[in-house]
Motif scaffolding. Structure first.
Motif, PDB file in Angstrom:
ATOM      1  N   ARG A   1       1.712  14.760  -7.793  1.00 36.21           N
ATOM      2  CA  ARG A   1       2.665  15.863  -7.827  1.00 36.21           C
ATOM      3  C   ARG A   1       2.966  16.287  -9.265  1.00 36.21           C
ATOM      4  O   ARG A   1       3.144  17.479  -9.545  1.00 36.21           O
ATOM      5  CB  ARG A   1       3.947  15.449  -7.113  1.00 36.21           C
ATOM      6  CG  ARG A   1       3.854  15.548  -5.595  1.00 36.21           C
ATOM      7  CD  ARG A   1       5.173  15.237  -4.940  1.00 36.21           C
ATOM      8  NE  ARG A   1       5.496  13.824  -5.080  1.00 36.21           N
ATOM      9  CZ  ARG A   1       6.612  13.276  -4.635  1.00 36.21           C
ATOM     10  NH1 ARG A   1       7.522  14.014  -4.022  1.00 36.21           N
ATOM     11  NH2 ARG A   1       6.831  11.986  -4.783  1.00 36.21           N
ATOM     12  N   SER A   2       3.018  15.309 -10.174  1.00 36.60           N
ATOM     13  CA  SER A   2       3.250  15.647 -11.580  1.00 36.60           C
ATOM     14  C   SER A   2       2.097  16.477 -12.134  1.00 36.60           C
ATOM     15  O   SER A   2       2.312  17.509 -12.790  1.00 36.60           O
ATOM     16  CB  SER A   2       3.429  14.359 -12.395  1.00 36.60           C
ATOM     17  OG  SER A   2       3.574  14.651 -13.753  1.00 36.60           O
ATOM     18  N   GLN A   3       0.858  16.030 -11.845  1.00 34.41           N
ATOM     19  CA  GLN A   3      -0.307  16.790 -12.304  1.00 34.41           C
ATOM     20  C   GLN A   3      -0.351  18.168 -11.643  1.00 34.41           C
ATOM     21  O   GLN A   3      -0.671  19.181 -12.285  1.00 34.41           O
ATOM     22  CB  GLN A   3      -1.593  16.017 -11.973  1.00 34.41           C
ATOM     23  CG  GLN A   3      -1.751  14.696 -12.710  1.00 34.41           C
ATOM     24  CD  GLN A   3      -2.019  14.902 -14.200  1.00 34.41           C
ATOM     25  OE1 GLN A   3      -2.496  15.948 -14.622  1.00 34.41           O
ATOM     26  NE2 GLN A   3      -1.681  13.892 -14.989  1.00 34.41           N
ATOM     27  N   LYS A   4      -0.030  18.194 -10.356  1.00 35.10           N
ATOM     28  CA  LYS A   4      -0.046  19.478  -9.645  1.00 35.10           C
ATOM     29  C   LYS A   4       1.028  20.409 -10.196  1.00 35.10           C
ATOM     30  O   LYS A   4       0.817  21.629 -10.338  1.00 35.10           O
ATOM     31  CB  LYS A   4       0.173  19.232  -8.153  1.00 35.10           C
ATOM     32  CG  LYS A   4       0.023  20.489  -7.307  1.00 35.10           C
ATOM     33  CD  LYS A   4       0.370  20.210  -5.855  1.00 35.10           C
ATOM     34  CE  LYS A   4      -0.650  19.302  -5.211  1.00 35.10           C
ATOM     35  NZ  LYS A   4      -0.373  19.141  -3.746  1.00 35.10           N
ATOM     36  N   LEU A   5       2.221  19.858 -10.515  1.00 35.08           N
ATOM     37  CA  LEU A   5       3.300  20.673 -11.064  1.00 35.08           C
ATOM     38  C   LEU A   5       2.913  21.256 -12.421  1.00 35.08           C
ATOM     39  O   LEU A   5       3.164  22.437 -12.696  1.00 35.08           O
ATOM     40  CB  LEU A   5       4.567  19.835 -11.187  1.00 35.08           C
ATOM     41  CG  LEU A   5       5.828  20.553 -11.661  1.00 35.08           C
ATOM     42  CD1 LEU A   5       6.207  21.658 -10.685  1.00 35.08           C
ATOM     43  CD2 LEU A   5       6.980  19.574 -11.826  1.00 35.08           C
TER      44      LEU A   5
ATOM     45  N   LEU B   1       0.827  -1.204   0.000  1.00 30.63           N
ATOM     46  CA  LEU B   1       0.000   0.000   0.000  1.00 30.63           C
ATOM     47  C   LEU B   1       0.859   1.250   0.000  1.00 30.63           C
ATOM     48  O   LEU B   1       0.503   2.260  -0.631  1.00 30.63           O
ATOM     49  CB  LEU B   1      -0.925  -0.007   1.223  1.00 30.63           C
ATOM     50  CG  LEU B   1      -1.932   1.144   1.328  1.00 30.63           C
ATOM     51  CD1 LEU B   1      -2.849   1.163   0.122  1.00 30.63           C
ATOM     52  CD2 LEU B   1      -2.737   1.030   2.609  1.00 30.63           C
ATOM     53  N   ARG B   2       2.004   1.187   0.680  1.00 33.35           N
ATOM     54  CA  ARG B   2       2.918   2.324   0.669  1.00 33.35           C
ATOM     55  C   ARG B   2       3.450   2.592  -0.735  1.00 33.35           C
ATOM     56  O   ARG B   2       3.538   3.755  -1.172  1.00 33.35           O
ATOM     57  CB  ARG B   2       4.066   2.054   1.651  1.00 33.35           C
ATOM     58  CG  ARG B   2       5.221   3.049   1.591  1.00 33.35           C
ATOM     59  CD  ARG B   2       4.783   4.458   1.838  1.00 33.35           C
ATOM     60  NE  ARG B   2       4.220   4.617   3.154  1.00 33.35           N
ATOM     61  CZ  ARG B   2       3.712   5.750   3.604  1.00 33.35           C
ATOM     62  NH1 ARG B   2       3.630   6.801   2.791  1.00 33.35           N
ATOM     63  NH2 ARG B   2       3.230   5.836   4.824  1.00 33.35           N
ATOM     64  N   LYS B   3       3.786   1.524  -1.498  1.00 30.86           N
ATOM     65  CA  LYS B   3       4.266   1.706  -2.874  1.00 30.86           C
ATOM     66  C   LYS B   3       3.183   2.327  -3.744  1.00 30.86           C
ATOM     67  O   LYS B   3       3.438   3.256  -4.526  1.00 30.86           O
ATOM     68  CB  LYS B   3       4.700   0.364  -3.445  1.00 30.86           C
ATOM     69  CG  LYS B   3       5.973  -0.196  -2.814  1.00 30.86           C
ATOM     70  CD  LYS B   3       6.337  -1.541  -3.444  1.00 30.86           C
ATOM     71  CE  LYS B   3       7.598  -2.120  -2.805  1.00 30.86           C
ATOM     72  NZ  LYS B   3       7.962  -3.434  -3.385  1.00 30.86           N
ATOM     73  N   GLU B   4       1.950   1.808  -3.613  1.00 30.65           N
ATOM     74  CA  GLU B   4       0.852   2.375  -4.397  1.00 30.65           C
ATOM     75  C   GLU B   4       0.591   3.826  -4.017  1.00 30.65           C
ATOM     76  O   GLU B   4       0.317   4.671  -4.885  1.00 30.65           O
ATOM     77  CB  GLU B   4      -0.411   1.536  -4.190  1.00 30.65           C
ATOM     78  CG  GLU B   4      -0.296   0.105  -4.715  1.00 30.65           C
ATOM     79  CD  GLU B   4      -1.550  -0.706  -4.437  1.00 30.65           C
ATOM     80  OE1 GLU B   4      -2.483  -0.143  -3.829  1.00 30.65           O
ATOM     81  OE2 GLU B   4      -1.580  -1.900  -4.823  1.00 30.65           O
ATOM     82  N   LEU B   5       0.689   4.103  -2.729  1.00 28.75           N
ATOM     83  CA  LEU B   5       0.474   5.475  -2.275  1.00 28.75           C
ATOM     84  C   LEU B   5       1.567   6.395  -2.807  1.00 28.75           C
ATOM     85  O   LEU B   5       1.284   7.532  -3.228  1.00 28.75           O
ATOM     86  CB  LEU B   5       0.434   5.510  -0.748  1.00 28.75           C
ATOM     87  CG  LEU B   5       0.111   6.851  -0.101  1.00 28.75           C
ATOM     88  CD1 LEU B   5      -1.269   7.331  -0.518  1.00 28.75           C
ATOM     89  CD2 LEU B   5       0.198   6.752   1.410  1.00 28.75           C
ATOM     90  N   GLU B   6       2.816   5.930  -2.806  1.00 30.02           N
ATOM     91  CA  GLU B   6       3.910   6.754  -3.343  1.00 30.02           C
ATOM     92  C   GLU B   6       3.745   6.983  -4.841  1.00 30.02           C
ATOM     93  O   GLU B   6       4.016   8.079  -5.345  1.00 30.02           O
ATOM     94  CB  GLU B   6       5.247   6.075  -3.052  1.00 30.02           C
ATOM     95  CG  GLU B   6       5.626   6.088  -1.580  1.00 30.02           C
ATOM     96  CD  GLU B   6       6.920   5.337  -1.314  1.00 30.02           C
ATOM     97  OE1 GLU B   6       7.446   4.724  -2.283  1.00 30.02           O
ATOM     98  OE2 GLU B   6       7.403   5.365  -0.161  1.00 30.02           O
TER      99      GLU B   6
ATOM    100  N   LYS C   1       3.228  10.498  -6.534  1.00 27.34           N
ATOM    101  CA  LYS C   1       4.102  10.993  -7.602  1.00 27.34           C
ATOM    102  C   LYS C   1       3.279  11.492  -8.795  1.00 27.34           C
ATOM    103  O   LYS C   1       3.557  12.560  -9.356  1.00 27.34           O
ATOM    104  CB  LYS C   1       5.035   9.871  -8.044  1.00 27.34           C
ATOM    105  CG  LYS C   1       6.108  10.321  -9.016  1.00 27.34           C
ATOM    106  CD  LYS C   1       6.994   9.148  -9.419  1.00 27.34           C
ATOM    107  CE  LYS C   1       7.774   8.635  -8.206  1.00 27.34           C
ATOM    108  NZ  LYS C   1       8.712   7.547  -8.593  1.00 27.34           N
ATOM    109  N   GLU C   2       2.242  10.746  -9.179  1.00 28.90           N
ATOM    110  CA  GLU C   2       1.368  11.196 -10.265  1.00 28.90           C
ATOM    111  C   GLU C   2       0.645  12.491  -9.899  1.00 28.90           C
ATOM    112  O   GLU C   2       0.500  13.403 -10.733  1.00 28.90           O
ATOM    113  CB  GLU C   2       0.352  10.097 -10.597  1.00 28.90           C
ATOM    114  CG  GLU C   2       0.974   8.848 -11.185  1.00 28.90           C
ATOM    115  CD  GLU C   2      -0.067   7.775 -11.470  1.00 28.90           C
ATOM    116  OE1 GLU C   2      -1.256   8.029 -11.177  1.00 28.90           O
ATOM    117  OE2 GLU C   2       0.320   6.702 -11.973  1.00 28.90           O
TER     118      GLU C   2
END
Length: 364
Positions: free
Chosen positions: A74-78, A62-67, A71-72
């Protein structure tokens, strides 16, 4: 009852090391080493869970999926922040041009550029507001009967838009450079009077400085969080020790109070006994004083004379009593007949006395 396999217990540690490992694996849980000692099976369960979850309680998968999702995001937000920043910068450029028109006169080419830019921004904003979202129904009524296509027809002429786009990077660069100089002056006010070339050199180092400050702030935040957790544990331990000390102090105070109360009661009893004895002696002294004041020497002599006379009369009366009793005893020898005669004699005596009184009263 919950049991833990021996292999797991041996792999996660034993004794104090197991307790410390569990506490470090779950820093967000308000647990103490004493809790783990009192609940060994629960401690082993947490030690087993620590092999499958991270410090926040999430599983590794779940931690990997959450990361990945983070990340996605943050990319969309960026991407959105790049577009939003550019849009706001263009709006600031238009607003600054309007403000500068109040103090100075700009060239016609500059007015044309900013007018075209403002019109493009306004048309694009209206078209975006009129663009129906995918979550809305297609038969939704249009605002004022307008559609994005109709609004886009209000764009400036293509020639003006092309000229504006050719000049826009240069103007945007100037505006960004001015904002960066403002930021540099805010971050380091002593650099405000430096030359433009030196400011540009220092601007190239500013991101590294800001990044180091940000990393330092994040490390301080993490350290503060760890200190807060440690402080919470120490506070819990301190309160537990304080509660035990308070209970012990209450027991000691109660015992000492009972002992002191016993001694105090004994001393109070002795005090009241002595006070009572003193009061009795004082009463006796007052009685003697009253007697001394009441019975003087002359009064005592007089009382003695009166006593002697009374004793003499008492002896005479006692002798008379004895004589009468002897006579009465001699009369009792005659029995009932004498008693009847005595009663008759007494009655006659009373009649004689009554008639004598009457004769005296009626005699002339």
């Amino acid at each position: 009852m919950l049991q833990c396999p021996d292999s797991v217990c041996s792999s996660v540690g034993k004794g104090d090391s197991l307790h410390h490992q569990v506490l470090s694996a779950f820093p967000l849980c308000p647990l103490t080493e004493e809790d783990l000692i009192q609940n060994p099976l629960f401690c082993k369960l947490l030690a087993t869970l620590s092999q499958h979850v991270d410090r926040t309680g999430l599983t590794f998968q779940l931690r990997k999926e959450l990361e990945k999702a983070d990340k996605e995001l943050r990319s969309q937000k960026l991407c959105w922040m790049h577009l939003e920043s550019l849009h706001r910068l263009l709006q600031e450029m238009v607003q600054e041009h309007r403000c500068s028109q109040q103090h100075s006169t700009a060239s016609a080419a500059e007015d044309k550029f900013y007018g075209t830019l403002e019109q493009c921004l306004l048309v694009a904003r209206c078209a975006r507001q009129l663009d129906p979202s995918s979550t809305l129904s297609q038969d939704q009524s249009l605002i004022l009967g307008l559609s994005p296509e109709k609004v886009l027809n209000q764009m400036p002429p293509k020639q003006d838009v092309w000229k504006m786009k050719q000049k826009l990077p240069t103007e945007l660069q100037k505006h960004l450079k001015k904002k960066l100089f403002y930021l540099l002056s805010y971050y380091q006010p002593e650099w405000e009077n430096e030359s433009e070339g030196l400011k540009c050199v220092k601007l190239s180092k500013l991101p590294v400085l800001i990044e180091s400050e940000r990393n330092r702030a994040e490390s301080l935040t993490a350290k503060n969080r760890e200190n807060a957790i440690l402080l919470q544990r120490q506070t819990h331990s301190y309160l537990s020790e304080l509660l035990e000390c308070t209970q012990l102090l209450q027991t000691l105070v109660l015992d000492l109070r009972l002992k002191v109360q016993k001694d105090l009661d004994r001393k109070k009893i002795e005090y009241f006994e002595d006070k009572c004895e003193i009061s009795i002696q004082k009463i006796r002294a007052i009685m003697l004083e009253v007697q001394l004041d009441t019975y003087t020497t002359d009064k005592i002599a007089t009382h003695r004379k009166i006593t002697d006379k009374l004793n003499t009369k008492l002896k005479a009366l006692q002798m008379e009593k004895q004589a009468l009793e002897s006579k009465l005893a001699s009369f009792e020898i005659y029995g009932k007949e004498f008693e009847i005669l005595a009663e008759e004699y007494s009655r006659l005596q009373q009649e004689i006395a009554t008639k004598s009184w009457a004769l005296k009263e009626f005699a002339p």
